[in-house]
Design a protein around this motif. Structure first.
Motif, PDB file in Angstrom:
ATOM      1  N   PRO A   1      46.790  24.586  20.755  1.00  0.00           N
ATOM      2  CA  PRO A   1      48.212  24.362  21.002  1.00  0.00           C
ATOM      3  C   PRO A   1      48.599  22.910  20.753  1.00  0.00           C
ATOM      4  O   PRO A   1      47.750  22.019  20.803  1.00  0.00           O
ATOM      5  CB  PRO A   1      48.378  24.714  22.479  1.00  0.00           C
ATOM      6  N   PRO A   2      49.891  22.637  20.498  1.00  0.00           N
ATOM      7  CA  PRO A   2      50.339  21.283  20.165  1.00  0.00           C
ATOM      8  C   PRO A   2      49.981  20.212  21.184  1.00  0.00           C
ATOM      9  O   PRO A   2      49.817  19.070  20.826  1.00  0.00           O
ATOM     10  CB  PRO A   2      51.859  21.422  20.050  1.00  0.00           C
ATOM     11  N   ASN A   3      49.847  20.541  22.461  1.00  0.00           N
ATOM     12  CA  ASN A   3      49.538  19.519  23.461  1.00  0.00           C
ATOM     13  C   ASN A   3      48.041  19.324  23.673  1.00  0.00           C
ATOM     14  O   ASN A   3      47.631  18.626  24.572  1.00  0.00           O
ATOM     15  CB  ASN A   3      50.210  19.862  24.791  1.00  0.00           C
ATOM     16  N   SER A   4      47.220  19.902  22.828  1.00  0.00           N
ATOM     17  CA  SER A   4      45.768  19.782  22.968  1.00  0.00           C
ATOM     18  C   SER A   4      45.256  18.611  22.142  1.00  0.00           C
ATOM     19  O   SER A   4      46.007  17.867  21.543  1.00  0.00           O
ATOM     20  CB  SER A   4      45.095  21.070  22.505  1.00  0.00           C
ATOM     21  N   ARG A   5      43.935  18.500  22.041  1.00  0.00           N
ATOM     22  CA  ARG A   5      43.319  17.380  21.323  1.00  0.00           C
ATOM     23  C   ARG A   5      43.645  17.371  19.837  1.00  0.00           C
ATOM     24  O   ARG A   5      43.454  16.377  19.167  1.00  0.00           O
ATOM     25  CB  ARG A   5      41.804  17.402  21.499  1.00  0.00           C
ATOM     26  N   SER A   6      44.155  18.474  19.293  1.00  0.00           N
ATOM     27  CA  SER A   6      44.373  18.541  17.855  1.00  0.00           C
ATOM     28  C   SER A   6      45.717  17.958  17.416  1.00  0.00           C
ATOM     29  O   SER A   6      45.976  17.851  16.245  1.00  0.00           O
ATOM     30  CB  SER A   6      44.278  19.991  17.370  1.00  0.00           C
ATOM     31  N   HIS A   7      46.588  17.549  18.365  1.00  0.00           N
ATOM     32  CA  HIS A   7      47.926  17.091  18.000  1.00  0.00           C
ATOM     33  C   HIS A   7      48.018  15.566  18.068  1.00  0.00           C
ATOM     34  O   HIS A   7      47.621  14.959  19.044  1.00  0.00           O
ATOM     35  CB  HIS A   7      48.963  17.718  18.930  1.00  0.00           C
ATOM     36  N   GLY A   8      48.552  14.950  17.020  1.00  0.00           N
ATOM     37  CA  GLY A   8      48.737  13.505  17.020  1.00  0.00           C
ATOM     38  C   GLY A   8      48.814  12.955  15.622  1.00  0.00           C
ATOM     39  O   GLY A   8      48.814  13.690  14.645  1.00  0.00           O
ATOM     40  N   ASN A   9      48.874  11.633  15.532  1.00  0.00           N
ATOM     41  CA  ASN A   9      49.018  10.992  14.226  1.00  0.00           C
ATOM     42  C   ASN A   9      47.931   9.947  13.981  1.00  0.00           C
ATOM     43  O   ASN A   9      48.192   8.892  13.441  1.00  0.00           O
ATOM     44  CB  ASN A   9      50.412  10.388  14.076  1.00  0.00           C
ATOM     45  N   PHE A  10      46.703  10.243  14.372  1.00  0.00           N
ATOM     46  CA  PHE A  10      45.578   9.366  14.074  1.00  0.00           C
ATOM     47  C   PHE A  10      44.359  10.211  13.760  1.00  0.00           C
ATOM     48  O   PHE A  10      44.409  11.434  13.866  1.00  0.00           O
ATOM     49  CB  PHE A  10      45.332   8.373  15.208  1.00  0.00           C
ATOM     50  N   ASP A  11      43.278   9.555  13.378  1.00  0.00           N
ATOM     51  CA  ASP A  11      42.090  10.263  12.910  1.00  0.00           C
ATOM     52  C   ASP A  11      41.659  11.375  13.859  1.00  0.00           C
ATOM     53  O   ASP A  11      41.538  11.170  15.063  1.00  0.00           O
ATOM     54  CB  ASP A  11      40.934   9.283  12.729  1.00  0.00           C
ATOM     55  N   GLY A  12      41.447  12.555  13.280  1.00  0.00           N
ATOM     56  CA  GLY A  12      41.017  13.701  14.051  1.00  0.00           C
ATOM     57  C   GLY A  12      42.149  14.464  14.710  1.00  0.00           C
ATOM     58  O   GLY A  12      41.930  15.478  15.349  1.00  0.00           O
ATOM     59  N   LYS A  13      43.370  13.980  14.569  1.00  0.00           N
ATOM     60  CA  LYS A  13      44.547  14.636  15.144  1.00  0.00           C
ATOM     61  C   LYS A  13      45.478  15.040  14.007  1.00  0.00           C
ATOM     62  O   LYS A  13      45.401  14.512  12.909  1.00  0.00           O
ATOM     63  CB  LYS A  13      45.299  13.687  16.088  1.00  0.00           C
ATOM     64  N   PHE A  14      46.392  15.960  14.290  1.00  0.00           N
ATOM     65  CA  PHE A  14      47.282  16.473  13.248  1.00  0.00           C
ATOM     66  C   PHE A  14      48.711  16.577  13.771  1.00  0.00           C
ATOM     67  O   PHE A  14      48.929  16.917  14.923  1.00  0.00           O
ATOM     68  CB  PHE A  14      46.829  17.866  12.792  1.00  0.00           C
ATOM     69  N   SER A  15      49.673  16.300  12.905  1.00  0.00           N
ATOM     70  CA  SER A  15      51.082  16.508  13.233  1.00  0.00           C
ATOM     71  C   SER A  15      51.534  17.872  12.733  1.00  0.00           C
ATOM     72  O   SER A  15      52.188  18.609  13.436  1.00  0.00           O
ATOM     73  CB  SER A  15      51.950  15.416  12.613  1.00  0.00           C
ATOM     74  N   ARG A  16      51.193  18.182  11.475  1.00  0.00           N
ATOM     75  CA  ARG A  16      51.524  19.507  10.933  1.00  0.00           C
ATOM     76  C   ARG A  16      50.504  19.872   9.870  1.00  0.00           C
ATOM     77  O   ARG A  16      50.534  19.335   8.756  1.00  0.00           O
ATOM     78  CB  ARG A  16      52.908  19.547  10.322  1.00  0.00           C
ATOM     79  N   ILE A  17      49.626  20.789  10.204  1.00  0.00           N
ATOM     80  CA  ILE A  17      48.639  21.264   9.240  1.00  0.00           C
ATOM     81  C   ILE A  17      49.345  22.195   8.267  1.00  0.00           C
ATOM     82  O   ILE A  17      49.936  23.185   8.668  1.00  0.00           O
ATOM     83  CB  ILE A  17      47.487  21.998   9.941  1.00  0.00           C
TER      84      ILE A  17
END
Length: 108
Positions: A17-33
């Motif tokens: 989900p967007p509020n998990s470790r996968s959301h963000g704008n730095f290495d290892g994180k994503f804004s929109r896959i």
């Protein structure tokens, strides 16, 4: 051997989900896959993940561990503006549909 996938469900760490470790704008994180491509290397499977919002591509290993980030925002040669799709050729080239720049980029 190479293949192209647009199915993040094959990799559970891409479907958090967007509020998990996968959301963000730095290495290892994503804004929109937007899309991804998988390549088998001597070191194992590598997943190239296109982030349309950040205008970059991240390389992750099969476990979702960040390995590298490449690409930058811009309109110049080799720069990205709304990348939509990616393919990895048998020769090792990274080919990106660079929608906002109205062209296809060969990055590596």
């Amino acid at each position: 051997l190479w293949m192209r996938l647009n199915l993040p469900s094959k990799f559970p760490w891409l479907t958090m989900p967007p509020n998990s470790r996968s959301h963000g704008n730095f290495d290892g994180k994503f804004s929109r896959i937007q899309s991804l491509a998988v390549v088998e290397t001597e070191d194992g499977r590598r997943v190239h993940v296109v982030d349309t919002v950040q205008n970059w591509i991240q390389i992750l290993d099969a476990d979702g561990i960040h390995q590298e980030t490449y690409g930058e925002t811009g309109r110049g040669r080799g720069q990205l503006n709304l990348p939509l799709d990616i393919a990895l050729s048998p020769a090792g080239e990274v080919v990106v549909c660079n929608y906002g720049n109205h062209r296809v980029e060969v990055l590596r």
